[in-house]
Design a protein around this motif. Structure first.
Motif, PDB file in Angstrom:
ATOM      1  N   PRO A  72       0.966  -1.079   0.278  1.00 23.31           N
ATOM      2  CA  PRO A  72       0.127   0.096   0.135  1.00 23.31           C
ATOM      3  C   PRO A  72       1.434   1.318   0.031  1.00 23.31           C
ATOM      4  CG  PRO A  72      -0.016  -0.794   2.230  1.00 23.31           C
ATOM      5  CD  PRO A  72       0.112  -1.822   1.142  1.00 23.31           C
ATOM      6  N   HIS A  73       1.926   1.257   0.324  1.00 27.03           N
ATOM      7  CA  HIS A  73       3.044   2.107   0.350  1.00 27.03           C
ATOM      8  C   HIS A  73       3.470   3.173  -1.096  1.00 27.03           C
ATOM      9  CE1 HIS A  73       3.634   1.692   4.811  1.00 27.03           C
ATOM     10  NE2 HIS A  73       3.898   2.518   4.490  1.00 27.03           N
ATOM     11  N   ASP A  74       2.935   2.263  -2.182  1.00 24.23           N
ATOM     12  CA  ASP A  74       3.486   2.031  -3.475  1.00 24.23           C
ATOM     13  C   ASP A  74       2.518   3.025  -4.272  1.00 24.23           C
ATOM     14  OD1 ASP A  74       5.386   1.285  -2.421  1.00 24.23           O
ATOM     15  OD2 ASP A  74       5.168  -0.599  -4.030  1.00 24.23           O
ATOM     16  N   TYR A  75       1.292   3.231  -3.306  1.00 24.02           N
ATOM     17  CA  TYR A  75       0.307   3.916  -4.091  1.00 24.02           C
ATOM     18  C   TYR A  75       0.082   5.391  -3.402  1.00 24.02           C
ATOM     19  CZ  TYR A  75      -0.693  -0.214  -6.264  1.00 24.02           C
ATOM     20  OH  TYR A  75      -0.193  -1.929  -7.427  1.00 24.02           O
ATOM     21  N   ASN A 108       0.322  -3.198   8.900  1.00 25.97           N
ATOM     22  CA  ASN A 108      -0.366  -3.177  10.436  1.00 25.97           C
ATOM     23  C   ASN A 108      -0.426  -1.092  10.118  1.00 25.97           C
ATOM     24  OD1 ASN A 108       0.722  -2.175  13.040  1.00 25.97           O
ATOM     25  ND2 ASN A 108       2.118  -3.362  13.636  1.00 25.97           N
ATOM     26  N   ILE A 109      -1.246  -0.768  11.485  1.00 27.92           N
ATOM     27  CA  ILE A 109      -1.597   0.533  10.993  1.00 27.92           C
ATOM     28  C   ILE A 109      -0.604   1.100  11.954  1.00 27.92           C
ATOM     29  CG2 ILE A 109      -3.761   2.031  12.134  1.00 27.92           C
ATOM     30  CD1 ILE A 109      -5.753  -0.433  11.438  1.00 27.92           C
ATOM     31  N   GLN A 110      -0.164   1.289  12.373  1.00 27.43           N
ATOM     32  CA  GLN A 110       0.887   1.754  13.122  1.00 27.43           C
ATOM     33  C   GLN A 110       1.656   1.811  12.371  1.00 27.43           C
ATOM     34  OE1 GLN A 110       2.581   0.710  17.189  1.00 27.43           O
ATOM     35  NE2 GLN A 110       0.965  -1.007  17.153  1.00 27.43           N
ATOM     36  N   LEU A 111       1.801   1.657  10.811  1.00 26.32           N
ATOM     37  CA  LEU A 111       2.832   2.154   9.503  1.00 26.32           C
ATOM     38  C   LEU A 111       1.770   2.629   9.212  1.00 26.32           C
ATOM     39  CD1 LEU A 111       4.858  -0.860   9.765  1.00 26.32           C
ATOM     40  CD2 LEU A 111       5.403   0.566  11.410  1.00 26.32           C
ATOM     41  N   ILE A 112       0.764   2.925   9.457  1.00 25.28           N
ATOM     42  CA  ILE A 112       0.046   4.431   8.198  1.00 25.28           C
ATOM     43  C   ILE A 112       0.907   5.001   8.223  1.00 25.28           C
ATOM     44  CG2 ILE A 112      -1.021   5.555   9.367  1.00 25.28           C
ATOM     45  CD1 ILE A 112      -3.645   4.489   7.547  1.00 25.28           C
ATOM     46  N   ASP A 113       1.832   5.520   8.219  1.00 24.49           N
ATOM     47  CA  ASP A 113       2.536   7.198   7.524  1.00 24.49           C
ATOM     48  C   ASP A 113       3.141   6.790   6.335  1.00 24.49           C
ATOM     49  OD1 ASP A 113       2.993   9.393   6.777  1.00 24.49           O
ATOM     50  OD2 ASP A 113       5.717   8.912   8.364  1.00 24.49           O
ATOM     51  N   LYS A 147      -2.684   9.932  18.934  1.00 23.38           N
ATOM     52  CA  LYS A 147      -1.524   9.454  18.556  1.00 23.38           C
ATOM     53  C   LYS A 147      -2.118   8.855  17.061  1.00 23.38           C
ATOM     54  CE  LYS A 147       1.887   6.143  18.368  1.00 23.38           C
ATOM     55  NZ  LYS A 147       2.923   4.370  18.674  1.00 23.38           N
ATOM     56  N   PHE A 148      -3.379   8.267  16.910  1.00 26.94           N
ATOM     57  CA  PHE A 148      -3.278   8.013  15.773  1.00 26.94           C
ATOM     58  C   PHE A 148      -3.822   9.193  14.774  1.00 26.94           C
ATOM     59  CE2 PHE A 148      -2.109   3.870  17.491  1.00 26.94           C
ATOM     60  CZ  PHE A 148      -2.077   3.270  16.647  1.00 26.94           C
ATOM     61  N   LEU A 149      -5.254   9.910  16.193  1.00 18.86           N
ATOM     62  CA  LEU A 149      -5.536  10.686  14.974  1.00 18.86           C
ATOM     63  C   LEU A 149      -5.041  11.608  14.006  1.00 18.86           C
ATOM     64  CD1 LEU A 149      -8.403  11.072  18.124  1.00 18.86           C
ATOM     65  CD2 LEU A 149      -8.578   9.974  15.974  1.00 18.86           C
ATOM     66  N   LYS A 190      -5.178  12.563  10.531  1.00 26.68           N
ATOM     67  CA  LYS A 190      -5.264  13.516  10.359  1.00 26.68           C
ATOM     68  C   LYS A 190      -4.657  14.733   8.931  1.00 26.68           C
ATOM     69  CE  LYS A 190      -6.124  17.648  13.048  1.00 26.68           C
ATOM     70  NZ  LYS A 190      -6.362  18.007  14.390  1.00 26.68           N
ATOM     71  N   LYS A 191      -3.395  13.849   8.743  1.00 27.09           N
ATOM     72  CA  LYS A 191      -2.553  14.613   7.944  1.00 27.09           C
ATOM     73  C   LYS A 191      -2.875  14.098   5.952  1.00 27.09           C
ATOM     74  CE  LYS A 191       1.935  13.497  10.671  1.00 27.09           C
ATOM     75  NZ  LYS A 191       3.223  12.150  10.217  1.00 27.09           N
ATOM     76  N   PHE A 192      -4.222  12.988   6.128  1.00 25.56           N
ATOM     77  CA  PHE A 192      -4.179  12.528   4.866  1.00 25.56           C
ATOM     78  C   PHE A 192      -6.119  12.417   5.070  1.00 25.56           C
ATOM     79  CE2 PHE A 192      -3.718   8.790   7.386  1.00 25.56           C
ATOM     80  CZ  PHE A 192      -5.406   7.825   7.308  1.00 25.56           C
ATOM     81  N   LEU A 193      -6.877  12.878   5.517  1.00 21.96           N
ATOM     82  CA  LEU A 193      -8.083  13.270   5.685  1.00 21.96           C
ATOM     83  C   LEU A 193      -8.255  14.595   5.009  1.00 21.96           C
ATOM     84  CD1 LEU A 193      -9.535  11.763   9.362  1.00 21.96           C
ATOM     85  CD2 LEU A 193     -10.434  11.240   6.804  1.00 21.96           C
TER      86      LEU A 193
END
Length: 211
Positions: free
Chosen positions: A23-26, A95-100, A133-135, A139-142
């Protein structure tokens, strides 16, 4: 509960165009994945896919991405989406912790968080998907004015999440401690929700909107 390893699951997932292996490729390219400019909604922790597939079926003009960690779970999500015969849903292992770095600024229009792990111990609370932390990360991509829809059956998690949303500059525009007996008309029931509602569980629900 520990899942039995399904060694065949990853090859079967990768054989499907509905599965996004990296997913990071997209980042910044998700509309290309769907082949249109429709809004994209994101489910964090999609489980076996009942919610994701039903949302996609009901809303063909919205694109959906479901994220979960285990291939052993996502293989069931894939089958649900295939059975629904929709082309506006994709699934990804992450792993959602790596969603950045998975989504670009303003790429996502709504997030759903359904019955995530409550992580009740103090030392684990930063792992909650509703934690500040997650919220802050979401916000970076919403898009501006986007919403997060959050459901849980855990009172402690729910009440502390209200604090997290307020601390993270989200306006809570809807809140109920008993979703199924509320006036909210747009609920789609998850597998977990269906099972435990029959046992008398009450579902708590809120909508947080970016100010």
């Amino acid at each position: 509960m520990r899942l039995r390893k399904k060694w065949w699951a990853r090859p079967e997932l990768e054989d499907s165009p509905l599965f996004v292996a990296k997913p990071h490729d997209y980042c910044g390219k998700w509309q290309e994945v769907f082949g249109n400019n429709n809004d994209i909604h994101l489910e964090l922790g999609c489980g076996r896919g009942r919610f994701l597939s039903e949302k996609a079926r009901l809303n063909p003009d919205i694109n959906y991405i479901g994220i979960d960690l285990k291939d052993e779970v996502l293989i069931y999500t894939l089958k649900r989406v295939q059975e629904a015969e929709v082309n506006n849903a994709r699934i990804a292992a992450l792993n959602i912790q790596l969603i950045d770095g998975v989504f670009e600024k303003d790429e996502i229009s709504k997030i759903y968080i359904n019955f995530c792990n409550p992580w009740p111990k103090d030392r684990h609370k930063k792992r909650r998907l509703t934690h500040t932390k997650f919220l802050t990360e979401y916000k970076k991509f919403l898009k501006p004015g986007s919403e997060i829809w959050f459901k849980t059956d855990d009172v402690g998690l729910f009440e502390e999440s209200i604090q997290y949303f307020n601390e993270s500059s989200f306006e809570i525009i809807y809140l109920t401690y008993d979703l199924h007996n509320s006036d909210f008309k747009y609920n789609v029931v998850t597998e977990y929700e269906s099972k435990f509602t029959e046992l008398g569980m009450k579902t708590m629900f809120l909508i947080g909107k970016i100010k």
